[in-house]
Structures are given as C-alpha cells and as structure tokens.
Enzyme design. Structure first.
Site, PDB file in Angstrom:
ATOM      1  N   LYS A  73      -1.418  -0.189  -0.991  1.00 54.46           N
ATOM      2  CA  LYS A  73      -0.215  -0.691  -1.532  1.00 54.46           C
ATOM      3  C   LYS A  73       0.808   0.222  -1.407  1.00 54.46           C
ATOM      4  O   LYS A  73       1.991  -0.122  -1.098  1.00 54.46           O
ATOM      5  CB  LYS A  73      -0.365  -1.316  -3.033  1.00 54.46           C
ATOM      6  CG  LYS A  73      -1.570  -2.274  -3.377  1.00 54.46           C
ATOM      7  CD  LYS A  73      -1.497  -2.635  -4.538  1.00 54.46           C
ATOM      8  CE  LYS A  73      -2.783  -3.808  -5.047  1.00 54.46           C
ATOM      9  NZ  LYS A  73      -2.656  -3.977  -6.275  1.00 54.46           N
ATOM     10  N   GLY A 127      -9.123  -7.600 -13.545  1.00 56.69           N
ATOM     11  CA  GLY A 127      -8.623  -8.880 -12.666  1.00 56.69           C
ATOM     12  C   GLY A 127      -9.782  -9.610 -12.006  1.00 56.69           C
ATOM     13  O   GLY A 127     -10.026 -10.913 -12.174  1.00 56.69           O
ATOM     14  N   ARG A 128     -10.963  -8.840 -11.814  1.00 55.92           N
ATOM     15  CA  ARG A 128     -12.102  -9.658 -11.114  1.00 55.92           C
ATOM     16  C   ARG A 128     -13.230 -10.158 -12.184  1.00 55.92           C
ATOM     17  O   ARG A 128     -13.914 -10.929 -11.562  1.00 55.92           O
ATOM     18  CB  ARG A 128     -12.900  -8.731 -10.253  1.00 55.92           C
ATOM     19  CG  ARG A 128     -13.090  -7.199 -10.882  1.00 55.92           C
ATOM     20  CD  ARG A 128     -13.805  -6.264  -9.912  1.00 55.92           C
ATOM     21  NE  ARG A 128     -13.887  -4.905 -10.288  1.00 55.92           N
ATOM     22  CZ  ARG A 128     -12.989  -3.983 -10.806  1.00 55.92           C
ATOM     23  NH1 ARG A 128     -11.855  -4.219 -10.435  1.00 55.92           N
ATOM     24  NH2 ARG A 128     -13.356  -2.846 -11.163  1.00 55.92           N
ATOM     25  N   HIS A 186     -28.444 -21.084  11.137  1.00 53.94           N
ATOM     26  CA  HIS A 186     -28.209 -21.034  12.477  1.00 53.94           C
ATOM     27  C   HIS A 186     -27.079 -20.125  12.972  1.00 53.94           C
ATOM     28  O   HIS A 186     -26.499 -20.264  14.006  1.00 53.94           O
ATOM     29  CB  HIS A 186     -27.814 -22.385  12.923  1.00 53.94           C
ATOM     30  CG  HIS A 186     -28.785 -23.568  12.588  1.00 53.94           C
ATOM     31  ND1 HIS A 186     -29.453 -24.057  13.707  1.00 53.94           N
ATOM     32  CD2 HIS A 186     -29.185 -24.297  11.429  1.00 53.94           C
ATOM     33  CE1 HIS A 186     -30.429 -25.007  13.005  1.00 53.94           C
ATOM     34  NE2 HIS A 186     -30.033 -24.982  11.833  1.00 53.94           N
ATOM     35  N   LYS A 230      -0.257 -10.358 -13.898  1.00 50.68           N
ATOM     36  CA  LYS A 230      -0.330  -9.860 -14.987  1.00 50.68           C
ATOM     37  C   LYS A 230       0.899  -8.888 -15.435  1.00 50.68           C
ATOM     38  O   LYS A 230       1.802  -9.214 -16.347  1.00 50.68           O
ATOM     39  CB  LYS A 230      -1.389  -8.827 -15.346  1.00 50.68           C
ATOM     40  CG  LYS A 230      -1.353  -8.307 -16.761  1.00 50.68           C
ATOM     41  CD  LYS A 230      -2.462  -7.162 -17.059  1.00 50.68           C
ATOM     42  CE  LYS A 230      -3.677  -7.732 -16.993  1.00 50.68           C
ATOM     43  NZ  LYS A 230      -4.830  -6.658 -17.343  1.00 50.68           N
ATOM     44  N   GLU A 287     -15.662  -4.186  -5.434  1.00 44.30           N
ATOM     45  CA  GLU A 287     -14.458  -3.240  -6.056  1.00 44.30           C
ATOM     46  C   GLU A 287     -14.999  -2.592  -7.481  1.00 44.30           C
ATOM     47  O   GLU A 287     -14.424  -1.640  -7.775  1.00 44.30           O
ATOM     48  CB  GLU A 287     -13.332  -4.388  -6.367  1.00 44.30           C
ATOM     49  CG  GLU A 287     -11.869  -3.853  -6.886  1.00 44.30           C
ATOM     50  CD  GLU A 287     -10.935  -4.747  -6.937  1.00 44.30           C
ATOM     51  OE1 GLU A 287     -10.336  -5.025  -5.764  1.00 44.30           O
ATOM     52  OE2 GLU A 287     -10.655  -5.280  -7.920  1.00 44.30           O
ATOM     53  N   GLU A 289       2.430  -9.010  -3.112  1.00 46.49           N
ATOM     54  CA  GLU A 289       2.006 -10.367  -2.460  1.00 46.49           C
ATOM     55  C   GLU A 289       2.445 -11.698  -2.975  1.00 46.49           C
ATOM     56  O   GLU A 289       2.936 -12.567  -2.575  1.00 46.49           O
ATOM     57  CB  GLU A 289       0.359 -10.655  -2.133  1.00 46.49           C
ATOM     58  CG  GLU A 289      -0.127  -9.309  -1.027  1.00 46.49           C
ATOM     59  CD  GLU A 289      -0.221  -8.079  -1.528  1.00 46.49           C
ATOM     60  OE1 GLU A 289      -1.018  -7.100  -1.075  1.00 46.49           O
ATOM     61  OE2 GLU A 289      -0.121  -7.937  -2.979  1.00 46.49           O
TER      62      GLU A 289
END
Length: 563
Positions: A526, A285-286, A402, A215, A371, A221
């Site tokens: 960050k 964002g999420r 399993h 954004k 979050e 990153e």
C-alpha cells in the site's frame, strides 16, 4: 483470570510433546486401510459433533496416540489459557496492544456475566450498534427509506475490500435465496475501473443505495471506488431525474451510508454521520463480517436472518470455549493442521464445499487463514521455529473433480482436504427417477473414500488392466481428508462453519507462537503504491528514482497506454 504471558511465546519445538511427535511420526506403521481393518471403532472414535456440525476426522493420517500427543502439545504451549484470555478480553493482539473480541459480536443480548473490557461495556455497545443497523435495514426493506426521487431501494452496493468485502460476499452468495424479493446486493472491491463499471452499468441510480465500508475511511481502493460511484450516481440522477446542483447534497445523503468510525471523514464525503455504523479496534477486518460490516446482509437478507447467523457463530464459540479437549472440534482440527504442516510437510490445504452456494467460501478462508498465520515472526519479535501457515484454496464439488482433484489423488504432494456437505438440499430436484442430491452426495462420499483407501495394483489387474497402465491407474490412498456435514445450509450452520475456521486458525497461531490478529505484511505494498503514483502519471524524475525493472515496466505502460 491470569492472562498468559504474551511477551515470550513457548517454542513448540522445545516441548516434550514435540519431541515425542517427531519420534512417533517415524514409528507410525500401516495405512488407513489397515487402521480401519484393525480398529472397528476408528470412525466412531474420530467423529465429533459441534453444534449442528458432524465432523469425521477418521480419514486423517493419525492414530489415537497422535491425537494424545497433539493435545499434550496444546497443553504445553497454553492453547486453553490463550483461548480463555481471548474470550475475556485480554490484549492478546500484542503487537497492537489490543483485545481480540470478535466473539463478543455474537454474544446474545443479556448474556451473563456482562463483558466489560478496558472500561468499555462491550455488550451494551454491540447491542446498540446492532439495534441501529437493524433499524436502518428495516427502513430500507419496508420502503420507508427511499432514494432522493422517492423510489424504493432495489439494489444495495457494498463498497469495501478485504474483510469489508470477502465476508459479506461469501455470506450473501451462500444465503442469497433468503434475500427479500425486489432487493439485491452487489459488491465492489477491486480498484480496477472495470469492477466499478461492471457493478453499476445496468443499475438505476434512483433505486441504488451505497454502503461505503472502511473503518478509517481512508482505504485507498474503497474511497476511490466510492468517489467513482458517487460520480456515476450524481451523473445518472442529473441525466435521468433532473437533479439540480442544489439537490446533490441531499442525493448523497439519501443514497450513501457508511460503516466507519471516522465520522469527520464520512461527513466530508457527504454522508450524514447519523447514517454511519461503527465497530471497534478489537475487531480485525477478517473477523468483522458479524459486525456492522454485515449491514448489507442485514439489509438485503433481513435482521432475522442476521440474528440466526450470529446465533450460529455463538454456538461454535461456546463449543470451542467449553467442550472437553478430546471432543473440541476447532481444537482438534487446528492441531491436525499443525500435524499436517509440521510433520507431514503439507504446504497447501484444500477446502471443497459440496454446495454451489458456498462457492466463495474458500476465497473467504484464504484471507482468514493466510492473513492471520502467514507470518515468519513470533509475537515477541523472534523468528518462528517451525513452518507456519498453509496456502488455502478450493472450489465447489463436483466442479473441482473435473479440474484439480487429479493432483490430490495421484500427485506427489500431501494435500489435506476438508469436504463439506449437507444432508438436505436447498433445492431438491429429480432427473427422471434419480434424486440429484443423492447423486451429488454419492460423489462427496466417493471422493473421501478414494483418497483414503486408493486402489492397489492387484485391484487394477483384477479389472483386466495389464502392463504400464497398471501403475497409471493405481491410487496410493492415504490422502488425508476431513468430512464436515450438517443437516442443511442455514444461516446458523453458516455461522458455525465460519466460527469453526476462525478458531482453527487461532489454535494454529498459538501453537506456532505467532500473532494471528495483526497484518503488517499488508501495509508495504500500500505504501509503495502511493509513492509510485507520480511515476505512473509520468513524472520522469520519479521514474528515474525507481529500480530498473519497475522503471522499465512503467515506461512500457505509458507507451502502450498512449497507443
């Protein structure tokens, strides 16, 4: 509409309902076996439909009275008022003074009444962005948009992190069979250089299109990876296609687009601002996969698939907005999670999709839930008065059976689990005369039955087992599960599932009095990483300023990197 008071959340532990729930929890007697034996209508009473989802809550450790008290709690803390405020565009994200309008991203064109918030015509802006995304997607899919050498695009690489990655990855993996032939998506998120290398090593730069999703266009990153891929692409085009220095700017413009609102930074990178698709500060964002963040999905899967996905989101929104409380699935599931966390002391929550295509769904939910609700401070700055949040985790069945189901069945911890399955398989296969999907679903049904009802010592002995092995083969049962089924995994059903968990998360946040829409806890790491860059690069003065542990670890890295 009157907005709820966001300055002072109601302390849930101060409500009459909370006190009654505490007393009720001490008084509950019996087991799931007994409750099903004495109440022939239990399954029907606790089963509800929401859009295409069929949700059975009957194997949770609750009685009808439990749900009555949980619904009373929801009324006393104002869940309905906060829900209505969210849909109307009130600034319920109080710490950032923002509306929370991810639900507006999936309102159908022409929805009435039109939504206008803070002077912004929300519906018009959303539809205009969708139109631009769809026009772009169709130009790539048709071959009208080509790379700098004129070749069709064959791979779309989405570079993002967090909400700009987890949602698109999950949905692409779930709906991958619907991708256009000859067109695939790849996703790059981790700053580990291995990720960039592995993502691009077998790609052809001439047929690769890159979407940079950030954004602010400042995410460390994402921008680092974008520069690495730009370097890879230009190098490959120079080597394989004879790209000249004069053609580099055109190459970037033809092979890179952006999902961002920072048009100046987009342009400085080399991307044409006309090929930047934005979204708004009222989209977290999420919660953004159904915004322009989904450009990679609209491109590879197609606008029609994306529209169906949005319709699924909207169907669950409408259920949450309008269904009576006693039949409102997101409300009921959110309240059940509160019951499990605050009264049964559950610390984790397993999500177990019996669909290989949903193998990234638990990872997506980790960000959405943790979050959002991983906070110890309420929206007025006071400390939370209850435990908040859960550790979400899971893997597809039957693989998990399993691996970790042993802990869920016979461990000492309460681990509520959501089981998800579909009546019709995406690919029907037969092994001899055995319908493999029927075998698959037999496992789905068996697991929730075993977790609910267990196996008594008498039943174990009746099978011929004696001595110490009896206790080892005994299952207590009373392990809470929710079963979610749908006719088939389609784009609409997937949208319904995602929106279901969005609203479950919202309900829990309101009950706990926390703001589910900020994420200040993400920022500290960050900031520290930026400050440590000099020390990692070898600045001795910077290293000396660090704590002893960090300084020693950095020196270990430097010594062994040289080696």
């Amino acid at each position: 509409m009157t907005s709820p008071d966001t300055s002072s959340p109601i302390d849930p532990t101060s409500t009459d309902a909370w006190a009654e729930l505490e007393a009720h929890n001490l008084e509950i007697e019996g087991s799931l076996r007994e409750w099903f034996d004495t109440d022939s209508g239990r399954a029907e009473h606790f089963t509800h439909d929401a859009a295409d989802l069929h949700v059975d809550l009957s194997k949770n450790l609750v009685l009808p009275r439990t749900m009555e008290l949980l619904l009373q709690l929801a009324r006393e803390v104002g869940v309905q008022e906060h829900r209505d405020a969210m849909f109307a565009g009130a600034h319920i994200n109080s710490t950032e003074d923002r509306a929370v309008l991810h639900t507006a991203l999936r309102r159908p064109a022409g929805a009435s009444p039109a939504l206008e918030v803070d002077g912004q015509k929300i519906d018009e802006d959303v539809q205009e962005t969708l139109r631009r995304v769809y026009d772009f997607a169709r130009s790539v899919r048709s071959g009208q948009w080509t790379g700098v050498t004129g070749k069709r695009i064959e791979t779309v690489v989405n570079i993002g992190i967090g909400g700009s990655d987890l949602g698109p990855v999950m949905i692409y993996e779930a709906l991958k069979p619907l991708a256009q032939d000859g067109l695939e998506a790849r996703f790059l998120s981790n700053i580990d250089p291995t990720d960039a290398y592995a993502t691009t090593k077998d790609l052809d730069p001439e047929t690769t299109l890159v979407i940079v999703a950030s954004k602010t266009f400042t995410t460390l990153e994402t921008l680092t990876n974008a520069r690495l891929v730009r370097q890879w692409l230009l190098s490959g085009l120079r080597e394989n296609a004879g790209l000249t220095v004069e053609q580099e700017a055109e190459a970037i413009a033809k092979h890179f687009v952006a999902v961002s609102t920072a048009l100046d930074k987009v342009e400085a990178f080399g991307i044409d601002p006309a090929n930047a698709f934005g979204f708004w500060d009222w989209v977290g964002g999420r919660y953004s996969v159904d915004s322009a963040i989904g450009t990679v999905l609209a491109t590879v899967l197609g606008p029609e698939v994306f529209e169906e996905l949005l319709a699924g989101f909207h169907a669950m929104d409408e259920h949450f907005r309008t269904a009576p409380a006693e039949q409102n699935v997101p409300l009921l599931m959110g309240l059940l999670n509160v019951w499990n966390v605050n009264f049964l002391e559950a610390e984790t929550h397993a999500v177990l999709p019996y669909s290989q295509y949903l193998h990234r769904f638990p990872a997506y939910l980790q960000q959405l839930t943790m979050e959002s609700n991983g906070k110890a401070v309420r929206w007025d700055g006071s400390l939370a008065t209850t435990e908040t949040g859960e550790v979400f985790w899971g893997e597809p069945g039957t693989n998990g059976q399993h691996a970790f189901y042993q802990l869920i069945h016979q461990g000492t911890r309460v681990i509520p689990a959501d089981f998800i399955a579909f009546a019709t398989p995406n690919h029907a296969l037969v092994d001899g005369e055995q319908d493999v999907h029927e075998l698959f679903l037999a496992n789905f049904f068996a697991q929730t039955k075993a977790l609910a009802f267990g196996k008594t010592a008498e039943e174990v002995r009746a099978e011929g087992t004696e001595g110490a092995l009896v206790a080892a083969r005994e299952f207590s049962g009373d392990r809470p599960t929710t079963s979610i089924m749908a006719p088939k995994l389609t784009p609409a059903v997937l949208g319904q599932l995602v929106a279901l968990y969005e609203h479950i998360t919202f309900v829990q946040g309101v009950v706990w009095g926390i703001n589910s829409f900020d994420q200040w806890g993400v920022e500290l790491g960050k900031q520290l990483a930026k400050g440590l860059a000099g020390a990692v690069a070898g600045d001795e003065q910077a290293i000396a300023a660090e704590d002893a542990s960090t300084a020693a670890l950095i020196r270990y890295y430097q010594e062994h990197r040289k080696a």
